[in-house]
Structures are given as structure tokens and as C-alpha cells.
Design a protein around this motif. Structure first.
Motif, PDB file in Angstrom:
ATOM      1  N   SER A  23       0.802  -1.220   0.000  1.00  0.00           N
ATOM      2  CA  SER A  23       0.000   0.000   0.000  1.00  0.00           C
ATOM      3  C   SER A  23       0.836   1.272   0.000  1.00  0.00           C
ATOM      4  N   ASP A  61      -6.042   7.127   4.193  1.00  0.00           N
ATOM      5  CA  ASP A  61      -7.112   6.157   4.437  1.00  0.00           C
ATOM      6  C   ASP A  61      -6.564   4.787   4.821  1.00  0.00           C
ATOM      7  N   ARG A  62      -5.266   4.575   4.669  1.00  0.00           N
ATOM      8  CA  ARG A  62      -4.643   3.292   5.026  1.00  0.00           C
ATOM      9  C   ARG A  62      -4.318   3.197   6.515  1.00  0.00           C
ATOM     10  N   ARG A  64      -5.532   3.472  10.449  1.00  0.00           N
ATOM     11  CA  ARG A  64      -6.668   3.410  11.366  1.00  0.00           C
ATOM     12  C   ARG A  64      -6.156   3.592  12.781  1.00  0.00           C
ATOM     13  N   SER A 153      -7.236   6.628  -4.328  1.00  0.00           N
ATOM     14  CA  SER A 153      -7.975   7.014  -3.123  1.00  0.00           C
ATOM     15  C   SER A 153      -9.053   8.046  -3.461  1.00  0.00           C
ATOM     16  N   SER A 156     -11.940   6.343  -5.595  1.00  0.00           N
ATOM     17  CA  SER A 156     -12.750   5.403  -4.810  1.00  0.00           C
ATOM     18  C   SER A 156     -13.553   6.083  -3.709  1.00  0.00           C
ATOM     19  N   ARG A 158     -12.211   6.878  -0.885  1.00  0.00           N
ATOM     20  CA  ARG A 158     -11.561   6.552   0.390  1.00  0.00           C
ATOM     21  C   ARG A 158     -10.851   7.755   1.003  1.00  0.00           C
ATOM     22  N   TRP A 159     -10.539   8.779   0.203  1.00  0.00           N
ATOM     23  CA  TRP A 159      -9.811   9.943   0.690  1.00  0.00           C
ATOM     24  C   TRP A 159     -10.549  10.640   1.829  1.00  0.00           C
ATOM     25  N   ARG A 160     -11.862  10.454   1.895  1.00  0.00           N
ATOM     26  CA  ARG A 160     -12.649  11.068   2.981  1.00  0.00           C
ATOM     27  C   ARG A 160     -12.457  10.337   4.308  1.00  0.00           C
ATOM     28  N   ASP A 161     -11.988   9.103   4.249  1.00  0.00           N
ATOM     29  CA  ASP A 161     -11.843   8.246   5.419  1.00  0.00           C
ATOM     30  C   ASP A 161     -10.435   8.411   6.004  1.00  0.00           C
ATOM     31  N   THR A 162     -10.246   9.449   6.781  1.00  0.00           N
ATOM     32  CA  THR A 162      -8.932   9.774   7.323  1.00  0.00           C
ATOM     33  C   THR A 162      -9.042  10.098   8.813  1.00  0.00           C
TER      34      THR A 162
END
Length: 191
Positions: A23, A61-62, A64, A153, A156, A158-162
Motif C-alpha cells: 500500500s 485512508d490506510r 486506522r 484514493s 474510490s 476513500r480519501w474522505r476516510d482519514t
């Protein structure tokens, strides 16, 4: 591919980084800003013999945060520089993001990462404080990989998931500036 755990020095903040090493790209940065950031947060002992900081370049987004999100602190060393994240519990440097959520680039400082991958590229070698180990790797390959990951990102969503920005796109911790004397010392110190 496997998820890897990152922990701050005191263990209050714990995170996972997804799908290492596919990733992202493991790198070492020799720029004066990365070196100063490490020094500001009592991590000069993590610098390599030429003053480089080990990073894992991926997308935000990678990452968590499993525990301790309330301990995220943020600062900028320069007015236009990236946001530099650290833990407020024990002052462990975490990594760098772009100043806004729309560019989901993230460079994790790998000192707290279990089983950190070996660097594939060495950046800003002209700012090194000593001889830079080989291989140097390809800056072109790094830039292409980062651009591809950021674009994927974005496309998809996913960029919002940070963990670094809220739903409105504001940093979860207000960016501060280090004290002028601390900053001068961090940039002027010799290692």
C-alpha cells in the motif's frame, strides 16, 4: 500483504497501517524539515547515520487509529509546509499529511511501526549530514507510486476516510507552530 501496528512510545496511541508493503513505498527522507521534526519530538535517535528519517509513504485512508485518537497533535514547521502529526501523550512523531484533506497523501514515520519494511528510495540526499547509504532507489518510481495511490484514493472516495481531518475537512487538531527557540535549535542541531 499484512496490516502492521504502529505505537507511540508510551503505548497510549495505537494504529494499524493496511497492506504493508503493497500500500505504499518505504523511504528515507534527508530534508532538513523531516530531521527538525524528529528533533523537536525527541526522536533524534531514530535518524540514520546521514540524518535521514525512515518513512512509509501511503495514503491517509490506510491508517486506522485503534486507540488514543484524542492524543493526536498537529503542527506546521513552515507556513506552507505539510501538517506534521505527533502524539501529545508522549511526544512521538507520527507523520506528515498535506495541509488539506483533498490530497490524501500520508508519510508515516516508521520508528513506531512493527516490522518496518526496508527503504526502497532515499529522498533529498543533498541535505544529508553524512554519506547516504545505497541503494538510492528511483525518485521517479516513488512519485509515480504516490500519484497512483492518491488518484485511486480520490476515485474510490476513500480519501474522505482519514483520522486526520473531520467530516468538514478541518484537521482534528488545530495546527500550531513550535516555539521559535525550539525550532531554531531543531534546525541548527548537529547529528
Amino acid at each position: 500483504m499484512s496490516d502492521r501496528i504502529w505505537r507511540c512510545r508510551c503505548g497510549a496511541v495505537e494504529a494499524t497501517v493496511a497492506q504493508v508493503p503493497q500500500s505504499g513505498v518505504p523511504a528515507v527522507c534527508y530534508c532538513t524539515d523531516c530531521r527538525a521534526f524528529a528533533r523537536l519530538h525527541s526522536a533524534a535517535d531514530t535518524l540514520d547515520t546521514a540524518g535521514g528519517v525512515a518513512l512509509y509513504s501511503t495514503t491517509s485512508d490506510r491508517l486506522r487509529i485503534l486507540q488514543g485518537a484524542e492524543h493526536l497533535g498537529c503542527q506546521r514547521l513552515t507556513r506552507r509546509g505539510p501538517l506534521r502529526w505527533f502524539t501529545t501523550c508522549c511526544d512521538t512523531p507520527l507523520g506528515n499529511t498535506a495541509p488539506f484533506r483533498g490530497v490524501p497523501f500520508f508519510s508515516l514515520m516508521t520508528a513506531g511501526l512493527e516490522d518496518a519494511p526496508k527503504p526502497r528510495v532515499r529522498l533529498h540526499r543533498g541535505s544529508a549530514t553524512g554519506r547516504v547509504p545505497r541503494p538510492h532507489g528511483s525518485l521517479y518510481a516513488l512519485a509515480l507510486g504516490v500519484a497512483r495511490r492518491v488518484l485511486a484514493s480520490r476515485l474510490s472516495g476513500r480519501w474522505r476516510d482519514t483520522p486526520f481531518f473531520d467530516a468538514d475537512g478541518r484537521p482534528v487538531s488545530k495546527p500550531g507552530r513550535p516555539d521559535g527557540d525550539d525550532l531554531r535549535l531543531a534546525y541548527g542541531a548537529r547529528t
